[in-house]
Design an enzyme around this catalytic site. Structure first.
Site, PDB file in Angstrom:
ATOM      1  N   GLY A  25       0.815  -1.218   0.000  1.00  0.00           N
ATOM      2  CA  GLY A  25       0.000   0.000   0.000  1.00  0.00           C
ATOM      3  C   GLY A  25       0.842   1.258   0.000  1.00  0.00           C
ATOM      4  O   GLY A  25       2.031   1.228  -0.298  1.00  0.00           O
ATOM      5  N   ALA A  26       0.205   2.402   0.384  1.00  0.00           N
ATOM      6  CA  ALA A  26       0.816   3.728   0.219  1.00  0.00           C
ATOM      7  C   ALA A  26       1.305   3.822  -1.225  1.00  0.00           C
ATOM      8  O   ALA A  26       2.469   4.095  -1.504  1.00  0.00           O
ATOM      9  CB  ALA A  26       1.943   3.980   1.217  1.00  0.00           C
ATOM     10  N   LEU A  27       0.373   3.552  -2.119  1.00  0.00           N
ATOM     11  CA  LEU A  27       0.722   3.342  -3.528  1.00  0.00           C
ATOM     12  C   LEU A  27       1.332   4.583  -4.148  1.00  0.00           C
ATOM     13  O   LEU A  27       0.946   5.714  -3.858  1.00  0.00           O
ATOM     14  CB  LEU A  27      -0.531   2.934  -4.319  1.00  0.00           C
ATOM     15  CG  LEU A  27      -1.197   1.631  -3.856  1.00  0.00           C
ATOM     16  CD1 LEU A  27      -2.403   1.321  -4.751  1.00  0.00           C
ATOM     17  CD2 LEU A  27      -0.220   0.465  -3.863  1.00  0.00           C
ATOM     18  N   HIS A  31       4.377   1.331  -7.915  1.00  0.00           N
ATOM     19  CA  HIS A  31       3.359   0.278  -7.842  1.00  0.00           C
ATOM     20  C   HIS A  31       2.422   0.343  -9.047  1.00  0.00           C
ATOM     21  O   HIS A  31       2.057  -0.676  -9.644  1.00  0.00           O
ATOM     22  CB  HIS A  31       2.483   0.455  -6.597  1.00  0.00           C
ATOM     23  CG  HIS A  31       3.212   0.449  -5.294  1.00  0.00           C
ATOM     24  ND1 HIS A  31       3.276   1.553  -4.474  1.00  0.00           N
ATOM     25  CD2 HIS A  31       3.901  -0.523  -4.658  1.00  0.00           C
ATOM     26  CE1 HIS A  31       3.950   1.259  -3.374  1.00  0.00           C
ATOM     27  NE2 HIS A  31       4.360   0.008  -3.463  1.00  0.00           N
ATOM     28  N   GLN A  55       7.452  -9.361   7.887  1.00  0.00           N
ATOM     29  CA  GLN A  55       8.694  -8.921   7.250  1.00  0.00           C
ATOM     30  C   GLN A  55       9.326  -7.708   7.937  1.00  0.00           C
ATOM     31  O   GLN A  55      10.334  -7.196   7.464  1.00  0.00           O
ATOM     32  CB  GLN A  55       8.486  -8.676   5.749  1.00  0.00           C
ATOM     33  CG  GLN A  55       7.679  -7.445   5.386  1.00  0.00           C
ATOM     34  CD  GLN A  55       7.488  -7.332   3.884  1.00  0.00           C
ATOM     35  OE1 GLN A  55       6.780  -8.130   3.276  1.00  0.00           O
ATOM     36  NE2 GLN A  55       8.127  -6.346   3.261  1.00  0.00           N
ATOM     37  N   LYS A 142      13.797  -2.560  -7.979  1.00  0.00           N
ATOM     38  CA  LYS A 142      14.399  -1.750  -6.917  1.00  0.00           C
ATOM     39  C   LYS A 142      14.757  -2.661  -5.743  1.00  0.00           C
ATOM     40  O   LYS A 142      15.811  -2.530  -5.143  1.00  0.00           O
ATOM     41  CB  LYS A 142      13.423  -0.669  -6.445  1.00  0.00           C
ATOM     42  CG  LYS A 142      13.969   0.137  -5.278  1.00  0.00           C
ATOM     43  CD  LYS A 142      13.024   1.256  -4.905  1.00  0.00           C
ATOM     44  CE  LYS A 142      11.836   0.747  -4.131  1.00  0.00           C
ATOM     45  NZ  LYS A 142      12.031   0.768  -2.673  1.00  0.00           N
ATOM     46  N   SER A 179       7.421   4.167  -0.645  1.00  0.00           N
ATOM     47  CA  SER A 179       6.452   4.642   0.354  1.00  0.00           C
ATOM     48  C   SER A 179       7.185   5.303   1.511  1.00  0.00           C
ATOM     49  O   SER A 179       6.666   6.211   2.160  1.00  0.00           O
ATOM     50  CB  SER A 179       5.616   3.469   0.868  1.00  0.00           C
ATOM     51  OG  SER A 179       5.036   2.782  -0.223  1.00  0.00           O
ATOM     52  N   ARG A 180       8.404   4.867   1.795  1.00  0.00           N
ATOM     53  CA  ARG A 180       9.169   5.411   2.927  1.00  0.00           C
ATOM     54  C   ARG A 180       9.726   6.814   2.638  1.00  0.00           C
ATOM     55  O   ARG A 180      10.156   7.481   3.578  1.00  0.00           O
ATOM     56  CB  ARG A 180      10.310   4.463   3.308  1.00  0.00           C
ATOM     57  CG  ARG A 180       9.815   3.165   3.933  1.00  0.00           C
ATOM     58  CD  ARG A 180      10.933   2.350   4.558  1.00  0.00           C
ATOM     59  NE  ARG A 180      10.403   1.265   5.376  1.00  0.00           N
ATOM     60  CZ  ARG A 180      10.250   0.005   4.963  1.00  0.00           C
ATOM     61  NH1 ARG A 180      10.622  -0.346   3.740  1.00  0.00           N
ATOM     62  NH2 ARG A 180       9.743  -0.913   5.767  1.00  0.00           N
TER      63      ARG A 180
HETATM   64  P1  AMP Z   1       6.103  -2.469  -1.473  1.00  0.00           P
HETATM   65  O1  AMP Z   1       4.751  -1.877  -1.361  1.00  0.00           O
HETATM   66  O2  AMP Z   1       7.207  -1.539  -1.067  1.00  0.00           O
HETATM   67  O3  AMP Z   1       6.211  -3.838  -0.842  1.00  0.00           O
HETATM   68  O4  AMP Z   1       6.350  -2.714  -3.031  1.00  0.00           O
HETATM   69  C1  AMP Z   1       5.460  -3.510  -3.781  1.00  0.00           C
HETATM   70  C2  AMP Z   1       6.080  -3.805  -5.108  1.00  0.00           C
HETATM   71  O5  AMP Z   1       6.338  -2.596  -5.811  1.00  0.00           O
HETATM   72  C3  AMP Z   1       7.439  -4.528  -4.979  1.00  0.00           C
HETATM   73  O6  AMP Z   1       7.546  -5.509  -5.990  1.00  0.00           O
HETATM   74  C4  AMP Z   1       8.421  -3.397  -5.180  1.00  0.00           C
HETATM   75  O7  AMP Z   1       9.664  -3.847  -5.680  1.00  0.00           O
HETATM   76  C5  AMP Z   1       7.689  -2.550  -6.206  1.00  0.00           C
HETATM   77  N1  AMP Z   1       8.201  -1.181  -6.185  1.00  0.00           N
HETATM   78  C6  AMP Z   1       8.406  -0.399  -5.091  1.00  0.00           C
HETATM   79  N2  AMP Z   1       8.955   0.783  -5.449  1.00  0.00           N
HETATM   80  C7  AMP Z   1       9.100   0.747  -6.798  1.00  0.00           C
HETATM   81  C8  AMP Z   1       9.613   1.668  -7.759  1.00  0.00           C
HETATM   82  N3  AMP Z   1      10.078   2.866  -7.412  1.00  0.00           N
HETATM   83  N4  AMP Z   1       9.606   1.295  -9.064  1.00  0.00           N
HETATM   84  C9  AMP Z   1       9.134   0.070  -9.427  1.00  0.00           C
HETATM   85  N5  AMP Z   1       8.636  -0.838  -8.567  1.00  0.00           N
HETATM   86  C10 AMP Z   1       8.617  -0.512  -7.263  1.00  0.00           C
END
Ligand code: AMP
Length: 282
Positions: A25-27, A31, A55, A142, A179-180
């Site tokens: 989330g925090a799309l 994403h 995690q 990433k 998101s961070r």
């Molecule tokens: P997260 O919500 O951080 O767990 O990310 C969910 C998915 O989005 C994971 O497969 C991440 O690698 C991908 N993701 C996160 N940030 C990016 C980005 N800047 N560009 C492409 N994919 C991303």
């Protein structure tokens, strides 16, 4: 867009090609780019939003991780998601006594700095694969080591799912979307693109000089980041098939890093050759 909160309510889909995009989330545009690619390649796009407690380490940011359901729902729908799975924590994490552990590729880097992190990732992604039963699943490069872990898990456990690892979406100044990034103060935000610049500098030096080792450049980049206020957890050249350090540069060679700016932990990675040619290597 259908919103599903319980495993029992997840629809069985037969005959259609389903693509899954797991997220916490925090799309953001990173994403959404995965969802749009899934839309182009699949009949049904499923995405999940689940801040996975397994995690996060005990001193990490689980409780303050950004959450905004209504905004996420609108963004996911706009990106073409058909089914959004957003379970409560206790729906996916029950009295779980089964853990998926991937060895080898988890030994170093995120696996070493965040013990148990990849067990949490692999266990929940395996459960999502079983619930959604996609033909294709999409992840961002990433999080390169996460891609390596999930690729090995899918291979070892015979998941009949094609995994697609997509490029990193960045801000105009190079900072990888995350998101961070919302945690960064204005002054930290101004410094944050240095992490990507450091990786590009190493890749550029390598390509300019040809066959020389990247080790000295890596040490110099770590020192440079330190001077700018980063606490570098790791910065290394790796073969992404094994996630072990390498001195050889070929298509599989990536620079991976994680560093803290204040209380925010940023990670990034670049493929050495791709970053210099602009050509996407698969
Ligand atoms: P997260 O919500 O951080 O767990 O990310 C969910 C998915 O989005 C994971 O497969 C991440 O690698 C991908 N993701 C996160 N940030 C990016 C980005 N800047 N560009 C492409 N994919 C991303």
């Amino acid at each position: 867009m259908k919103i599903i909160r319980r495993i029992a309510d997840y629809p069985a889909i037969s005959g259609a090609k389903t693509g899954l995009v797991p997220t916490m989330g925090a799309l953001h545009e990173g994403h959404l780019s995965l969802m749009r690619i899934a839309k182009e390649e699949c009949d049904v796009v499923a995405a999940s939003i689940f801040v996975n407690p397994l995690q996060f380490g005990p001193n990490e940011d689980f409780s303050k991780y950004p959450r905004n359901e209504s905004r996420d729902f609108a963004l996911a729908e706009g990106a073409g998601v058909d089914i959004l799975f957003c379970p409560e924590s206790n729906e996916l994490v029950r009295d779980t006594k089964t853990t998926v552990q991937v060895h080898g590729v988890t030994d170093l880097y995120e696996g070493a700095v965040r013990p148990g992190h990849f067990d949490g990732v692999a266990t929940i992604v395996a459960k999502l694969f079983n619930i959604v039963q996609p033909q294709v699943a999409y992840f961002g490069r990433k999080d390169l080591q996460q891609c390596a872990v999930l690729r090995k898990m899918a291979e070892d456990l015979d998941f009949r799912i094609a995994l697609r690892f997509m490029g990193t979406v960045r801000e105009p100044d190079g900072l990888a979307l995350s998101s961070r990034n919302a945690y960064l103060s204005p002054s930290e935000r101004a410094l944050a693109p240095s992490l990507y610049q450091a990786l590009l500098g190493i890749a550029e030096a390598y390509v300019r000089r040809g066959s020389h080792s990247v080790r000295a450049d890596i040490e110099a980049a770590i020192a440079w980041l330190g001077e700018r206020g980063f606490q570098v957890d790791y910065l290394d050249a790796v073969d992404w098939n094994t996630m072990q350090p390498t001195n050889i540069v070929d298509e599989s060679t990536w620079l991976v890093t994680a560093a803290r700016l204040g209380s925010t932990r940023l990670i990034d990675s670049v493929n050495v050759l791709e970053s210099q040619t602009g050509e996407v290597l698969r």
